[in-house]
Scaffold this active site. Structure first.
Site, PDB file in Angstrom:
ATOM      1  CD  GLU D  60      -1.741  -2.398   1.511  1.00  0.00           C
ATOM      2  OE1 GLU D  60      -0.578  -2.619   1.920  1.00  0.00           O
ATOM      3  OE2 GLU D  60      -2.606  -3.277   1.406  1.00  0.00           O
ATOM      4  CG  HIS D 129     -10.777  -6.500   7.656  1.00  0.00           C
ATOM      5  ND1 HIS D 129      -9.865  -7.031   8.521  1.00  0.00           N
ATOM      6  CD2 HIS D 129     -10.311  -6.794   6.407  1.00  0.00           C
ATOM      7  CE1 HIS D 129      -8.902  -7.645   7.837  1.00  0.00           C
ATOM      8  NE2 HIS D 129      -9.145  -7.507   6.554  1.00  0.00           N
TER       9      HIS D 129
HETATM   10  C1  TPP Z   1      -2.130  -4.593   4.578  1.00  0.00           C
HETATM   11  C2  TPP Z   1      -3.211  -5.419   3.996  1.00  0.00           C
HETATM   12  N1  TPP Z   1      -3.480  -5.320   2.692  1.00  0.00           N
HETATM   13  C3  TPP Z   1      -4.460  -6.043   2.145  1.00  0.00           C
HETATM   14  C4  TPP Z   1      -5.199  -6.905   2.913  1.00  0.00           C
HETATM   15  C5  TPP Z   1      -6.354  -7.686   2.295  1.00  0.00           C
HETATM   16  N2  TPP Z   1      -5.974  -9.098   2.202  1.00  0.00           N
HETATM   17  C6  TPP Z   1      -6.235  -9.966   3.185  1.00  0.00           C
HETATM   18  S1  TPP Z   1      -5.527 -11.458   2.922  1.00  0.00           S
HETATM   19  C7  TPP Z   1      -4.911 -10.936   1.434  1.00  0.00           C
HETATM   20  C8  TPP Z   1      -4.075 -11.864   0.613  1.00  0.00           C
HETATM   21  C9  TPP Z   1      -2.910 -12.309   1.381  1.00  0.00           C
HETATM   22  O1  TPP Z   1      -2.168 -13.212   0.626  1.00  0.00           O
HETATM   23  P1  TPP Z   1      -1.063 -14.055   1.345  1.00  0.00           P
HETATM   24  O2  TPP Z   1      -0.255 -13.200   2.237  1.00  0.00           O
HETATM   25  O3  TPP Z   1      -0.328 -14.791   0.274  1.00  0.00           O
HETATM   26  O4  TPP Z   1      -1.865 -15.059   2.293  1.00  0.00           O
HETATM   27  P2  TPP Z   1      -2.933 -16.153   1.850  1.00  0.00           P
HETATM   28  O5  TPP Z   1      -4.268 -15.506   1.870  1.00  0.00           O
HETATM   29  O6  TPP Z   1      -2.555 -16.656   0.519  1.00  0.00           O
HETATM   30  O7  TPP Z   1      -2.826 -17.192   2.901  1.00  0.00           O
HETATM   31  C10 TPP Z   1      -5.252  -9.629   1.182  1.00  0.00           C
HETATM   32  C11 TPP Z   1      -4.898  -8.903  -0.030  1.00  0.00           C
HETATM   33  C12 TPP Z   1      -4.913  -6.966   4.277  1.00  0.00           C
HETATM   34  N3  TPP Z   1      -5.610  -7.738   5.108  1.00  0.00           N
HETATM   35  N4  TPP Z   1      -3.907  -6.229   4.792  1.00  0.00           N
END
Ligand code: TPP
Ligand code: TPP
Ligand code: MG
Ligand code: MG
Lengths: 320, 329, 320, 329
Positions: D60, D129
């Site tokens: 971000e 959230h």
């Molecule tokens: C700082 C932040 N940006 C965006 C999100 C929204 N978000 C939640 S989980 C996720 C994907 C995360 O991917 P990863 O770290 O690979 O974990 P996975 O879900 O694959 O286990 C996103 C974009 C968030 N929670 N926090």
């Protein structure tokens, strides 16, 4: 080495997550539930080598880490269902399960945010010289967030007893890792920061157990380590999310063919650690445990509205 | 009572806390041999060593997180952020983590974390080193927020903050570091959430915090020369907020001017003005007057900086309008 | 190749910064002034290869970058002295000098903050395919801030025409780099992200010019590059800061022995590009230029207080 | 006039802006094939391709900075932050850079940047959230801040924001995305800084923004059943703030209730209450009443979430107290 204990834990996570998905569909799980199924070998492989007083920190996809570290499935499920008997009194929910009595310092809804916190937990152990290990689990997308990199530097500079576990399940919600990262991945980056690293097949429980044994040992000796574990997210990003817009059925099928549980079952039978009948019995026992957790959670009351204003502060107004 | 500077008082609070409690440690940039860029940690490295006077890389997000992790494990970390403007680099750790972890964990997490950061304009430090962002943190449940205006309060509030089991944001003012004042020789604590009448008066109440309390006191002197007897209330804490002391004063004087160095709009003065207007509805002789920074980033050039930041004459002007019952803003 | 043009620029920066220090001592420079003396070879080496319409972004220690990219010394000094005729009408000051007409998109008071902005500037050039290069200068401490790492990934992933120039002058205020970084430095990290990199002696103008020629060329072809330039901060962190608490006199003397200007002078004379007399003349001309800048700035008015509320927004209230 | 959802209206604003102006592009997470987690960018990838519908890594801070850099070079980027809670990850870029660069450069920089992010509690998304941080940004000079409450305003405000040469923060409400409303078929713009009377009335004024305008409208219906005729003013913009419309309404009704989903303390309701109390001093029949979230992080469990977030009955209760002239808070 014997693999049955790890197998039981993995199976517990699998059955637990299946149940969470069911309960979510039935409207009994509020909010999002990001499920850990398919990734069980990682949490279990790492936590296998942890002491009760070691610490873990987790992510939005945290149920598996909590169960692997010894959280009570009933209190975990009660939390996920928003009940007063949940670990967090219903205030946290799926993304914020914490069980301090088990060294589980919390799942986290902000990607990468638990990593800096983990540096402090590890520093506390380093300063106390208490031999405790801190493990921070995170997904492949956390590698794109600045705090991850800052924390690698802190760990390296201060020789923190901290194990970074990157679970590369190829996706952040809908976007595959190749569309998000231009470099050579978490392990290469950690090496540039001076950490020891290993890449592991995170769908292979045996490989995970081996690599984790090494890693936890190194960390207990005071060296920060990063494990990069290749795996696959089985479901949608959360239990209610369809994936057809961004992932082909073939891709998922190939992924599920590498099921860590099925692979471990074959191994258990092949090396004579268990018969197929015994595995069926284990499965039945675990289902009974999950049934019991569900019964407990369903029977638990929701918190009273008045509880909403409790737990904001530890101290009273004006006190020290 | 010895007379020492605000910076020295903060230094004393840190040193005493570290002597009393081996679990107190400090994290921050340039806090070691340099003694902090405002001298607040001067001499501490020599006494307590580099483990507890822990100089950090330039990684505000992660060393704030590191402080949170230490706090979760029973330490009492004091995290110094060199300028409050840089809190923007670690807002997630401060406002989504430190402020919320106790609540989200249903009370399992205890976070005795103190965050120190200087606010305010001083000598043309320009827009990225002059901010007064206290309203952001006062609007974040889970944090406590205090702003000392005198050396004695700096000592007493910081000491209490370090002993507090909750995250406390201590916002210090750059222009106060060099100011001297009498400080109790022995143990001294100022409770969080207690405002103080710094000057009694009868005609109107000037409500300030941080350096603006000093500005309000100067304004009160000028007003006294013109036969207006102003009471000066120093808020000291924004969270908890001492509504009683504020309301008791204004209930008597029936006129109030609120002074804060933050931007007026959606800032601290709004909350205090709304509080007074609501609770003392029908009892005021004039609308509450608000004095604060103009709605601009803080400019560099001295005459511009002066135009944006509240001055004594802005407070006296507001006070006069208030005496005449005119609305001002 | 001819080195006189670079020499002139370096000397201008040196004399300019000496003047700023004097004016600061005389109370004519408000705020902090972080001086660039001793690091001249880096800004000049890089900017030597830039076109007028290329972009640079800079740091709190930005005077040298601005002058190297062609900023007018008079308007730069007027800004540093808070005058209405300064590039930023006196609103920015030393840490925020910008001269958009020269492609100088701004110094910045927040360590590492201009790096993410630079990714967008580079992306704009990439999208327009206009062949422009974006250069972002930053200190060794920026390598510890998360946004640096995030930006490396963006540059790598999106093939941005962006040159990262890390000026490793060994210090962040009072803390030497070994006490702040545990890893193998900016270049190693950038490599892990898939960038091309080079380490250069930033006190050697010839080496800087060579490495920069290569780097700017690569970037113009569409490859992101990182240069890690070793140098030394000559003075205090800012012009008023004593260094005795954290740096020995010997260390500084050794540093100053590597003076990039002195080294380049020797080279100019040795290869017959200039005689000592000619160098003296150049020096006198540059001093006259700095005198003129000072005269301009001193004679310029301070801004009217009413200007304080201008330039917050580009548009009027309520308009689109 | 077609009836479409708030999400579809935002989608239309984006698509029309991108068709009209080739310099408009979008940066954000999951905005491509998924169409955004709230469907706002649905279909845009297919029409405009991956260069302009630019899916980002989870970074971000740097993709916000990337948006600023693009804006400096004449693009009109729209940066989507998936949840407004994550704005904490890029506060420096938004509040120290985007908000200040124009000023610090003396007007050289122009930053036509639009930042979109959803606020509010929806279905137990829990503390990280569910935030409503609008007061933070309204307190940051250099930013404009708007919060649409209806599909038509979503379309009109987002369209205007994208055309605006200043950074505009567009805060959308998660619970509104699925709500339908009539939207003009042709070109539609809502100016920044213009509140709207969404329901005329004579007895008191309910002032809302974002989803709380809808809650206020529901409360007004209930009050109407009890013979109280409430006017509902939707602020729509916090910066610029339409003081005139607010004051004109309350000058007529002489009673006001301000409703915001952010935490009450030091929040949006404070500014509006202070404004009204000051400007209409002596003309009000009751103190201004403030309704907002309790001072806690947003809890997960449904009954707790409901207890913290303002409900229709909280607004009617405040309105009744206001009708009876009692102070409430
Ligand atoms: C700082 C932040 N940006 C965006 C999100 C929204 N978000 C939640 S989980 C996720 C994907 C995360 O991917 P990863 O770290 O690979 O974990 P996975 O879900 O694959 O286990 C996103 C974009 C968030 N929670 N926090
Ligand atoms: C985010 C942030 N943290 C801290 C500071 C205070 N600060 C200004 S310059 C500086 C040192 C920077 O060191 P480096 O990046 O190596 O640049 P140098 O001063 O050596 O040129 C510090 C700590 C800041 N401006 N921004
Ligand atoms: Mg993933
Ligand atoms: Mg440096």
């Amino acid at each position: 080495m014997k693999y049955l204990p790890a197998y039981r834990k993995m199976l517990l996570i699998r059955r637990f997550e299946e149940r969470v998905a069911e309960l979510h569909r039935a409207g009994l799980v509020p909010g999002f539930a990001h499920l850990y199924w398919g990734q069980e070998a990682i949490a279990v492989g790492v936590c296998h080598w942890l002491r009760d007083d070691d610490h873990i920190l987790s992510t939005h996809r945290g149920h598996g880490h909590c169960l692997a570290k010894g959280a009570d499935p009933a209190r975990t499920l009660a939390e996920i269902m928003g009940r007063a008997t949940g670990y967090c009194r219903g205030k946290g929910g799926s993304m914020h399960v914490a069980a301090f009595e088990r060294g589980i310092l919390g799942a986290n809804g902000i990607v990468a945010a638990s990593i800096p916190i983990a540096t402090g937990v590890a520093l506390a152990s380093g300063l106390a010289d208490d031999g405790r290990v801190t493990v921070v689990f995170f997904g492949d997308a956390a590698v794109e967030e600045g705090p991850f990199h800052e924390s690698l530097n802190l760990a390296s500079l201060w020789h923190l007893p901290l194990l970074f576990v990157c679970e590369n399940n190829q996706y952040a919600i809908s976007v595959p890792v190749q569309k998000r990262q231009g470099g050579r991945g978490a392990a290469a980056i950690a090496q540039a920061h001076g950490l020891e690293t290993r890449r592991v097949d995170g769908n292979d429980a045996v490989a995970m157990l081996e690599a984790s044994q090494w890693a936890v040992q190194r960390v207990r000796e005071g060296k920060p380590v990063l494990l990069e574990c290749a795996t696959i997210r089985w479901g949608g990003h959360h239990s209610a999310q369809p994936t057809r817009r961004y992932r082909s059925r073939e891709e998922l099928q190939a992924a599920q063919a590498a099921c860590p549980l099925a692979r471990l079952e074959k191994r258990l039978i092949a090396q004579g650690e268990a018969t197929p009948e015994e595995l069926l019995e284990i499965n039945a026992a675990i289902i009974a445990q999950v049934d019991e957790a569900e019964r407990f959670a369903r029977q638990s009351p929701f918190p009273e509205p008045g509880a909403a204003t409790e737990d904001v502060y530890a101290t009273q107004e004006g006190s020290g | 009572m010895p007379e020492i500077t605000y910076a020295a008082a903060l230094n004393r609070a840190l040193a005493e806390a570290m002597r009393e409690d081996p679990k107190v440690l400090i994290l921050g940039e340039d806090i070691g041999s340099l003694g902090g860029i405002f001298t607040v940690t001067d001499g501490l490295l020599a006494e307590f060593g580099p483990e507890r006077i822990r100089e950090t890389p330039l990684s505000e997000a992660s060393f704030m997180g590191c402080g949170i992790g230490l706090a979760l494990c029973g330490w009492r970390p004091v995290v110094e952020i060199m300028f409050s403007d840089f809190l923007t680099m670690c807002m997630d750790q401060l406002c989504n983590q430190a402020a919320k972890l106790r609540y989200m964990s249903g009370g399992q997490a205890t976070i005795p974390l103190t965050v120190r950061a200087p606010i305010g304009a001083r000598n043309s430090a320009a827009a990225q080193h002059s901010q007064s962002p206290q309203a952001w943190f006062a609007h974040t449940p889970g944090l406590r927020v205090v702003l000392p205006a005198t050396p004695a309060d700096a000592l007493g509030l910081l000491a209490t903050a370090i002993e507090c089991d909750d995250p406390v944001v201590v916002l210090e003012h750059k222009l106060l570091y060099g100011e001297k004042g009498l400080v109790p020789a022995g143990r001294h604590r100022v409770p969080l959430g207690k405002a103080e009448v710094k000057r009694p008066g009868t005609d109107l109440t000037l409500i300030g915090l941080s350096r603006m309390t000093q500005i309000a006191l100067q304004a009160a002197e000028e007003l006294a020369n013109q036969d207006v007897d102003a009471e000066v209330v120093d808020l000291r804490s924004l969270v908890p907020l001492d509504r009683e002391t504020v309301l008791a004063s204004v209930a008597r004087t029936r006129r109030a001017v609120v002074v804060d160095e933050g931007v007026i709009d959606f800032g601290v003065t709004a909350e205090i003005a709304a509080l007074i207007s609501t609770e003392l509805f029908g009892e005021l002789l004039a609308p509450v007057s608000r004095v604060g920074a103009l709605a601009t980033p803080v400019p560099f050039s001295p005459p511009l900086e002066k135009a944006v930041i509240p001055q004594v004459e802005d407070v006296t002007a507001a006070a006069w309008k208030c005496m005449q019952g005119k609305p001002t803003r």
